[in-house]
Design a protein around this motif. Structure first.
Motif, mmCIF file in Angstrom:
data_model
loop_
_atom_site.group_PDB
_atom_site.id
_atom_site.type_symbol
_atom_site.label_atom_id
_atom_site.label_comp_id
_atom_site.label_asym_id
_atom_site.label_seq_id
_atom_site.Cartn_x
_atom_site.Cartn_y
_atom_site.Cartn_z
ATOM 1 N N PHE A 57 0.827 -1.211 0.000
ATOM 2 C CA PHE A 57 0.000 0.000 0.000
ATOM 3 C C PHE A 57 0.858 1.256 0.000
ATOM 4 C CE2 PHE A 57 -2.075 3.526 2.128
ATOM 5 C CZ PHE A 57 -3.182 3.693 1.325
ATOM 6 N N ARG A 58 1.854 1.312 0.869
ATOM 7 C CA ARG A 58 2.661 2.527 1.014
ATOM 8 C C ARG A 58 3.393 2.875 -0.279
ATOM 9 N NH1 ARG A 58 7.641 3.433 1.972
ATOM 10 N NH2 ARG A 58 8.137 1.268 2.459
ATOM 11 N N ILE A 59 4.013 1.885 -0.907
ATOM 12 C CA ILE A 59 4.744 2.153 -2.147
ATOM 13 C C ILE A 59 3.782 2.493 -3.284
ATOM 14 C CG2 ILE A 59 6.203 1.089 -3.925
ATOM 15 C CD1 ILE A 59 7.634 -0.385 -1.612
ATOM 16 N N ALA A 60 2.684 1.751 -3.395
ATOM 17 C CA ALA A 60 1.698 2.038 -4.446
ATOM 18 C C ALA A 60 1.060 3.412 -4.222
ATOM 19 C CB ALA A 60 0.627 0.955 -4.473
ATOM 20 N N GLU A 61 0.847 3.800 -2.974
ATOM 21 C CA GLU A 61 0.268 5.119 -2.687
ATOM 22 C C GLU A 61 1.206 6.227 -3.145
ATOM 23 O OE1 GLU A 61 -1.993 7.209 1.030
ATOM 24 O OE2 GLU A 61 -0.064 6.255 1.475
ATOM 25 N N GLN A 62 2.487 6.059 -2.902
ATOM 26 C CA GLN A 62 3.464 7.061 -3.348
ATOM 27 C C GLN A 62 3.520 7.143 -4.865
ATOM 28 O OE1 GLN A 62 7.057 5.751 -1.416
ATOM 29 N NE2 GLN A 62 6.571 6.797 0.504
ATOM 30 N N ALA A 63 3.388 5.995 -5.514
ATOM 31 C CA ALA A 63 3.503 5.953 -6.977
ATOM 32 C C ALA A 63 2.214 6.362 -7.683
ATOM 33 C CB ALA A 63 3.917 4.551 -7.421
ATOM 34 N N GLY A 65 -1.103 7.067 -5.940
ATOM 35 C CA GLY A 65 -2.151 7.718 -5.161
ATOM 36 C C GLY A 65 -2.914 6.717 -4.309
ATOM 37 N N SER A 66 -3.670 7.259 -3.375
ATOM 38 C CA SER A 66 -4.352 6.428 -2.368
ATOM 39 C C SER A 66 -5.401 5.492 -2.957
ATOM 40 C CB SER A 66 -5.006 7.315 -1.312
ATOM 41 O OG SER A 66 -4.018 8.019 -0.598
ATOM 42 N N ARG A 67 -6.206 5.964 -3.895
ATOM 43 C CA ARG A 67 -7.293 5.126 -4.421
ATOM 44 C C ARG A 67 -6.775 3.877 -5.121
ATOM 45 N NH1 ARG A 67 -10.881 10.061 -6.565
ATOM 46 N NH2 ARG A 67 -11.757 10.647 -4.541
ATOM 47 N N ARG A 68 -5.830 4.057 -6.014
ATOM 48 C CA ARG A 68 -5.280 2.898 -6.724
ATOM 49 C C ARG A 68 -4.539 1.968 -5.770
ATOM 50 N NH1 ARG A 68 -3.068 5.896 -12.131
ATOM 51 N NH2 ARG A 68 -5.116 6.240 -13.074
ATOM 52 N N ALA A 69 -3.834 2.554 -4.812
ATOM 53 C CA ALA A 69 -3.123 1.743 -3.822
ATOM 54 C C ALA A 69 -4.112 0.950 -2.983
ATOM 55 C CB ALA A 69 -2.268 2.639 -2.934
ATOM 56 N N LEU A 70 -5.243 1.553 -2.672
ATOM 57 C CA LEU A 70 -6.286 0.878 -1.892
ATOM 58 C C LEU A 70 -6.855 -0.306 -2.665
ATOM 59 C CD1 LEU A 70 -7.736 1.126 0.811
ATOM 60 C CD2 LEU A 70 -9.399 2.594 -0.299
ATOM 61 N N VAL A 71 -7.126 -0.117 -3.926
ATOM 62 C CA VAL A 71 -7.656 -1.207 -4.759
ATOM 63 C C VAL A 71 -6.636 -2.342 -4.871
ATOM 64 C CG1 VAL A 71 -8.359 -1.829 -7.117
ATOM 65 C CG2 VAL A 71 -9.240 0.264 -6.061
#
Length: 167
Positions: A57-63, A65-71
């Motif tokens: 989640f943390r790496i995907a959120e940085q790359a 954003g929160s919505r895509r990282a959440l999915v």
């Protein structure tokens, strides 16, 4: 705080099931189960939260954003909990649990909240109340059983596949 929230959510899920006769305590077991299962439940919650929230989640959120990282992180969390006997409701509740753990992480920006929530839920149901956790058989201190329709009891997957858990 996380463990307290996990216990609260677990009891708010189980209490109505007990009141409706879906969950019942048959006997008391060996108190050793309270000690025996703690390391396993701690290891599972720490590993899953470090991997899902702390890394993915943390790496995907940085790359992205929160919505895509959440999915992405929710999809991976659900996939990791897919035994052969999970219902669609079980998938939805597991996804909701992932969202709750991620929300706890986003609010605190620390892994202790989701680790505590995850540990408390798993430990409470498996080690204390003998309710299957994500399809894994439980042998806890209180020998309990679930009866009734699968949408309410969660069936072999446990309370995490129950409509009460989704609520």
């Amino acid at each position: 705080r996380g463990a307290g929230l996990g216990v609260l959510l677990g009891l708010l899920t189980l209490a109505p099931l007990w009141a409706l006769g879906v969950y019942g305590i048959e006997s008391f077991g060996d108190g050793f189960q309270l000690i025996n299962q703690a390391p396993e439940m701690l290891l599972v919650s720490v590993f899953e939260e470090l991997l899902i929230r702390g890394v993915i989640f943390r790496i995907a959120e940085q790359a992205w954003g929160s919505r895509r990282a959440l999915v992405l992180s929710t999809g991976i969390f659900v996939a990791a909990h897919l035994p052969g006997e999970i219902s669609l409701l079980g998938v939805l509740v597991t996804a909701a649990a992932s969202l709750a753990f991620t929300a706890a992480f986003q609010v605190s920006r620390r892994l202790w909240w989701p680790i505590g929530m995850h540990f408390a839920w798993n430990y409470l149901f498996s080690a204390v109340f003998s309710v299957p956790v994500s399809g894994h058989e439980a042998k806890g201190w209180l020998h309990g059983s679930l009866a009734g329709p699968e949408w309410l009891s969660g069936g072999a997957y446990g309370v995490k596949a129950s409509a009460m858990a989704l609520l």
